[in-house]
Design a protein around this motif. Structure first.
Motif, PDB file in Angstrom:
ATOM      1  N   ARG A   3       0.816  -1.206   0.000  1.00 38.22           N
ATOM      2  CA  ARG A   3       0.000   0.000   0.000  1.00 38.22           C
ATOM      3  C   ARG A   3       0.860   1.271   0.000  1.00 38.22           C
ATOM      4  NH1 ARG A   3      -2.941   3.330   3.192  1.00 38.22           N
ATOM      5  NH2 ARG A   3      -4.993   3.820   2.360  1.00 38.22           N
ATOM      6  N   THR A   4       1.946   1.266   0.793  1.00 33.37           N
ATOM      7  CA  THR A   4       2.778   2.480   0.877  1.00 33.37           C
ATOM      8  C   THR A   4       3.381   2.818  -0.491  1.00 33.37           C
ATOM      9  OG1 THR A   4       4.348   0.949   1.855  1.00 33.37           O
ATOM     10  CG2 THR A   4       3.525   2.671   3.284  1.00 33.37           C
ATOM     11  N   ARG A   5       3.771   1.779  -1.216  1.00 34.53           N
ATOM     12  CA  ARG A   5       4.373   2.004  -2.539  1.00 34.53           C
ATOM     13  C   ARG A   5       3.330   2.570  -3.508  1.00 34.53           C
ATOM     14  NH1 ARG A   5       6.016  -2.434  -6.905  1.00 34.53           N
ATOM     15  NH2 ARG A   5       5.241  -0.991  -8.458  1.00 34.53           N
ATOM     16  N   MET A   6       2.124   2.004  -3.426  1.00 34.48           N
ATOM     17  CA  MET A   6       1.029   2.454  -4.308  1.00 34.48           C
ATOM     18  C   MET A   6       0.716   3.925  -4.029  1.00 34.48           C
ATOM     19  SD  MET A   6      -0.266  -0.200  -6.033  1.00 34.48           S
ATOM     20  CE  MET A   6      -0.407  -1.968  -5.911  1.00 34.48           C
ATOM     21  N   LYS A   7       0.681   4.262  -2.733  1.00 34.02           N
ATOM     22  CA  LYS A   7       0.316   5.636  -2.369  1.00 34.02           C
ATOM     23  C   LYS A   7       1.369   6.615  -2.893  1.00 34.02           C
ATOM     24  CE  LYS A   7      -1.034   8.347   1.629  1.00 34.02           C
ATOM     25  NZ  LYS A   7      -1.203   8.356   3.075  1.00 34.02           N
ATOM     26  N   ARG A   8       2.623   6.242  -2.743  1.00 38.81           N
ATOM     27  CA  ARG A   8       3.711   7.102  -3.253  1.00 38.81           C
ATOM     28  C   ARG A   8       3.545   7.319  -4.752  1.00 38.81           C
ATOM     29  NH1 ARG A   8       7.444   4.595   0.127  1.00 38.81           N
ATOM     30  NH2 ARG A   8       8.081   3.142  -1.488  1.00 38.81           N
ATOM     31  N   GLU A   9       3.202   6.245  -5.455  1.00 46.52           N
ATOM     32  CA  GLU A   9       3.049   6.326  -6.913  1.00 46.52           C
ATOM     33  C   GLU A   9       1.894   7.264  -7.284  1.00 46.52           C
ATOM     34  OE1 GLU A   9       2.044   3.347 -10.551  1.00 46.52           O
ATOM     35  OE2 GLU A   9       2.876   2.409  -8.770  1.00 46.52           O
ATOM     36  N   SER A  14       4.616  14.083 -10.757  1.00 42.63           N
ATOM     37  CA  SER A  14       4.508  13.984 -12.218  1.00 42.63           C
ATOM     38  C   SER A  14       3.390  13.031 -12.649  1.00 42.63           C
ATOM     39  CB  SER A  14       5.834  13.480 -12.772  1.00 42.63           C
ATOM     40  OG  SER A  14       6.119  12.238 -12.151  1.00 42.63           O
ATOM     41  N   ALA A  15       2.709  12.414 -11.671  1.00 43.93           N
ATOM     42  CA  ALA A  15       1.753  11.360 -12.051  1.00 43.93           C
ATOM     43  C   ALA A  15       0.470  11.942 -12.640  1.00 43.93           C
ATOM     44  CB  ALA A  15       1.428  10.499 -10.832  1.00 43.93           C
ATOM     45  N   ILE A  16       0.290  11.746 -13.927  1.00 46.43           N
ATOM     46  CA  ILE A  16      -1.013  12.052 -14.538  1.00 46.43           C
ATOM     47  C   ILE A  16      -1.500  10.743 -15.139  1.00 46.43           C
ATOM     48  CG2 ILE A  16      -2.294  13.379 -16.264  1.00 46.43           C
ATOM     49  CD1 ILE A  16      -0.306  15.613 -15.930  1.00 46.43           C
ATOM     50  N   PHE A  17      -2.560  10.216 -14.564  1.00 48.51           N
ATOM     51  CA  PHE A  17      -3.057   8.916 -15.009  1.00 48.51           C
ATOM     52  C   PHE A  17      -3.938   9.087 -16.251  1.00 48.51           C
ATOM     53  CE2 PHE A  17      -1.885   8.366 -10.616  1.00 48.51           C
ATOM     54  CZ  PHE A  17      -1.237   7.144 -10.633  1.00 48.51           C
ATOM     55  N   ASP A  18      -3.924   8.085 -17.119  1.00 53.95           N
ATOM     56  CA  ASP A  18      -4.848   8.108 -18.266  1.00 53.95           C
ATOM     57  C   ASP A  18      -6.271   7.876 -17.760  1.00 53.95           C
ATOM     58  OD1 ASP A  18      -2.900   8.364 -20.345  1.00 53.95           O
ATOM     59  OD2 ASP A  18      -2.347   6.260 -19.991  1.00 53.95           O
ATOM     60  N   VAL A  19      -6.385   6.957 -16.798  1.00 51.09           N
ATOM     61  CA  VAL A  19      -7.709   6.570 -16.305  1.00 51.09           C
ATOM     62  C   VAL A  19      -7.672   6.497 -14.778  1.00 51.09           C
ATOM     63  CG1 VAL A  19      -9.483   4.758 -16.351  1.00 51.09           C
ATOM     64  CG2 VAL A  19      -8.094   5.164 -18.385  1.00 51.09           C
ATOM     65  N   GLU A 213      -4.005  15.126  -3.597  1.00 49.17           N
ATOM     66  CA  GLU A 213      -4.653  15.256  -4.904  1.00 49.17           C
ATOM     67  C   GLU A 213      -4.077  14.240  -5.878  1.00 49.17           C
ATOM     68  OE1 GLU A 213      -4.057  19.366  -5.847  1.00 49.17           O
ATOM     69  OE2 GLU A 213      -5.531  20.011  -4.356  1.00 49.17           O
ATOM     70  N   VAL A 214      -4.936  13.749  -6.758  1.00 50.74           N
ATOM     71  CA  VAL A 214      -4.441  12.891  -7.845  1.00 50.74           C
ATOM     72  C   VAL A 214      -4.935  13.504  -9.154  1.00 50.74           C
ATOM     73  CG1 VAL A 214      -4.370  10.746  -6.500  1.00 50.74           C
ATOM     74  CG2 VAL A 214      -6.452  11.331  -7.742  1.00 50.74           C
ATOM     75  N   TYR A 215      -4.161  13.301 -10.214  1.00 56.64           N
ATOM     76  CA  TYR A 215      -4.516  13.918 -11.494  1.00 56.64           C
ATOM     77  C   TYR A 215      -4.691  12.862 -12.578  1.00 56.64           C
ATOM     78  CZ  TYR A 215      -3.777  18.264  -9.192  1.00 56.64           C
ATOM     79  OH  TYR A 215      -3.919  19.300  -8.321  1.00 56.64           O
ATOM     80  N   GLY A 216      -5.652  13.120 -13.468  1.00 54.16           N
ATOM     81  CA  GLY A 216      -5.897  12.143 -14.522  1.00 54.16           C
ATOM     82  C   GLY A 216      -6.551  12.780 -15.732  1.00 54.16           C
ATOM     83  N   LYS A 217      -6.459  12.057 -16.866  1.00 56.67           N
ATOM     84  CA  LYS A 217      -7.097  12.560 -18.099  1.00 56.67           C
ATOM     85  C   LYS A 217      -8.571  12.189 -18.120  1.00 56.67           C
ATOM     86  CE  LYS A 217      -2.744  12.135 -20.549  1.00 56.67           C
ATOM     87  NZ  LYS A 217      -1.902  11.157 -21.233  1.00 56.67           N
ATOM     88  N   THR A 218      -8.912  11.041 -17.526  1.00 50.56           N
ATOM     89  CA  THR A 218     -10.326  10.623 -17.491  1.00 50.56           C
ATOM     90  C   THR A 218     -10.650  10.043 -16.119  1.00 50.56           C
ATOM     91  OG1 THR A 218      -9.813   8.395 -18.264  1.00 50.56           O
ATOM     92  CG2 THR A 218     -10.345  10.016 -19.967  1.00 50.56           C
ATOM     93  N   PHE A 219     -11.919  10.164 -15.714  1.00 47.73           N
ATOM     94  CA  PHE A 219     -12.364   9.664 -14.411  1.00 47.73           C
ATOM     95  C   PHE A 219     -13.609   8.803 -14.605  1.00 47.73           C
ATOM     96  CE2 PHE A 219      -9.798  11.761 -11.179  1.00 47.73           C
ATOM     97  CZ  PHE A 219      -9.041  12.590 -11.996  1.00 47.73           C
TER      98      PHE A 219
END
Ligand SMILES: Cc1cc2nc3c(=O)[nH]c(=O)nc-3n(C[C@H](O)[C@H](O)[C@H](O)COP(=O)(O)OP(=O)(O)OC[C@H]3O[C@@H](n4cnc5c(N)ncnc54)[C@H](O)[C@@H]3O)c2cc1C
Length: 495
Positions: A3-9, A14-19, A213-219
């Motif tokens: 879980r800790t690794r996932m949260k860091r990711e 720079s993390a902008i997820f596609d989905v 906050e998390v960022y993404g192109k689609t939700f």
């Protein structure tokens, strides 16, 4: 899958997820796998544990939906049969064929159900097909049935599974394809650009209460019974589309079924069907269909629902269960879509709905069944690509194999196997508390809540040594006792 690794990711600048997928039930798990296996950068957030809501409380069937033939929902049955056959092929470690018996009480009923089963077979195009038992077979194959009342005993095949186990396996597969997955992480608000398109979300870790906050192109809103709440977070004037319906089960000893085949009771006082399913050494009886005002994780089974289930099965059995025979009970909430206002949930279709909000581009996937959730996910991502929300990439989920990844003992959980299992569940499946272990990775809470409560202190002790974060052991034990009360029969109250 730490879980800790996932949260860091997820938090990386720079993390902008596609989905970004909101919800970690059947719909969310298949969406994560479909998206990640298409090569899209994928994040899934779930406010509780994975599959904590409806997706761990099903009747444990991967089925064509024989009862939908009554409503002539041929398209849904054909689609479900196709998905069932595909899942049996791609996930044979988790989804296994299950033979069903249907008792008929008159020559007319026999004729009617035989015709229905022919059509069911035709829509399935599977070599395992329906049949009928002779009188002698009826006695040996269904020893507790009221044989003298029954005119014939018809048979057909569907499939059985462990719902939350399968959801976790799908998520592990999604992880191997690159998906980032976070349980106990709730979406609270969306973040928009100048044109009011969603570009991010504010989420809250439910373990350390950190907000980020998390960022993404689609939700994608895949929140099942919570669909309307998330749609309203996006647009407070959004109209309700969901009709919530509670379905309850009771669990009794396997001797009440007396066979490893399932029983479908084709007629109830309210014109529905009730199943008796052999499941992990016990018999599961369900389900009901009651209106539910609002979504909740752990809905309670009412005394009326218990009476309804007991009296329905007693009419068909020589030795029927009574209230004192109930070992456990649990309920789930069906996320049904109300296409026509004021329709009763009993006649609402189990079809799914995909909606794309025109300004914010929030995608909603809701409705449907566990059985069809792979197809639902594939159609959702295809639709998003057709709307140019994502670059085109073909879905490959129908070609994947979902196989067991662990080599931990598949024995029922016990004091001997506990340490090894918990080590694996924490390290590879992101378990964080007693309930995660005994409810969804092992199913002891559903099968024998009192035994689960006995094991809880031992589980907590091991968890304390395995978890990376601070673990409030006493608080967790107290919380688990409260949860167990919801599963125990009414006559048993624990403090
Ligand atoms: C009693 C019953 C029996 C059933 N039996 C069968 C069966 O035998 N076979 C079959 O095929 N189907 C069956 N179904 C249907 C099937 O279980 C559901 O269609 C399916 O589980 C729904 O999955 P879901 O992912 O849409 O919803 P859920 O499993 O409820 O998942 C939605 C998730 O979204 C999360 N969430 C909500 N809000 C937020 C937020 N703000 N932030 C983060 N996460 C959030 C929730 O916590 C939840 O875990 C049954 C349903 C019921 C109720």
């Amino acid at each position: 899958m730490r879980r800790t690794r996932m949260k860091r990711e997820a938090q990386a600048e720079s993390a902008i997820f596609d989905v970004v997928i909101i919800g970690g039930g059947a719909s969310g798990a298949w969406l994560a796998l479909d998206s990640a296996s298409r090569g899209l950068k994928t994040l899934l957030v779930e406010q509780y544990d994975f599959a904590a809501c409806t997706s761990s409380r099903s009747t444990k069937l991967i089925h064509g939906g024989l009862r939908y033939l009554r409503r002539l929902d041929i398209g849904l049955v054909r689609e479900s049969q196709r998905e069932k056959n595909l899942l049996l092929h791609m996930a044979g470690d988790f989804i296994t064929p299950l033979k069903f018996q249907i008792p008929c009480f008159s020559p007319y009923e026999t004729l009617k159900y035989k015709a229905g089963l022919r059509l069911y077979d035709f829509l399935s195009q599977n070599e395992k097909s329906s049949g009928a038992y002779s009188r002698e077979e009826m006695v040996s194959k269904s020893p507790n049935l009221h044989h003298d009342k029954v005119h014939s005993l018809l048979t057909y095949f569907d499939a059985g599974f462990d719902d939350s186990r399968f959801a976790i396996e799908l998520l592990k597969k999604a992880f191997t394809c690159g998906a980032c997955l976070l349980n106990y992480t709730r979406l609270d608000f969306f973040i928009y650009d100048a044109k009011h398109k969603i570009i991010g979300a504010r989420i809250k870790d439910q373990i350390d209460f950190e907000e980020f906050e998390v960022y993404g192109k689609t939700f994608i809103n895949a929140t099942g019974p919570f669909t309307d709440i998330v749609r309203k977070i996006n647009n407070p004037s959004e109209t309700k589309i969901m009709c919530l319906s509670r379905g309850s089960h009771i669990v009794v000893d396997s001797s009440f079924l007396g066979t490893d085949e399932a029983l479908l009771i084709p007629k109830t006082v309210d014109g529905r069907v009730v199943f008796m399913i052999p499941w992990k050494g016990k018999t599961l009886i369900g389900t009901t269909e009651e209106g539910q005002a609002k979504p909740e994780k752990d809905p309670a089974v009412t005394p009326e629902e218990v009476s309804y289930l007991l009296s329905t099965v007693r009419q068909f059995l020589r030795h029927g269960p009574e209230e004192k025979d109930i070992i456990s009970r649990f309920a789930g909430i069906r996320p049904l879509v109300r296409r026509i206002p004021h329709r009763s949930s009993k006649i609402l279709s189990r079809r799914h709905e995909i909606l794309i909000e025109s300004t914010s581009k929030l995608v909603t996937l809701t409705g449907g069944k566990w059985t069809t959730s792979r197809l639902m996910a594939e159609e959702t991502l295809n639709r998003m690509m057709a709307h140019d929300l994502l670059p085109f990439r073909p879905s490959i989920t129908s070609t994947l194999l979902i196989q067991r990844l662990d080599n931990i003992p598949s024995l029922p959980v016990s004091e001997e196997t506990l340490k090894e299992k918990i080590h694996y569940y924490v390290k590879e499946e992101m378990a964080t508390c007693i309930e995660d272990i005994l409810s969804r990775r092992e199913r002891l809470l559903f099968l024998d809540p009192q035994r689960a409560l006995q094991l809880a202190p031992k589980v907590a002790e091991i968890l304390k040594t395995e978890l990376e974060h601070e673990y409030p052991i006493e608080q967790d034990e107290k919380a688990f006792t409260k949860i167990v009360n919801n599963y125990c029969p009414q006559s048993v109250r624990l403090s």
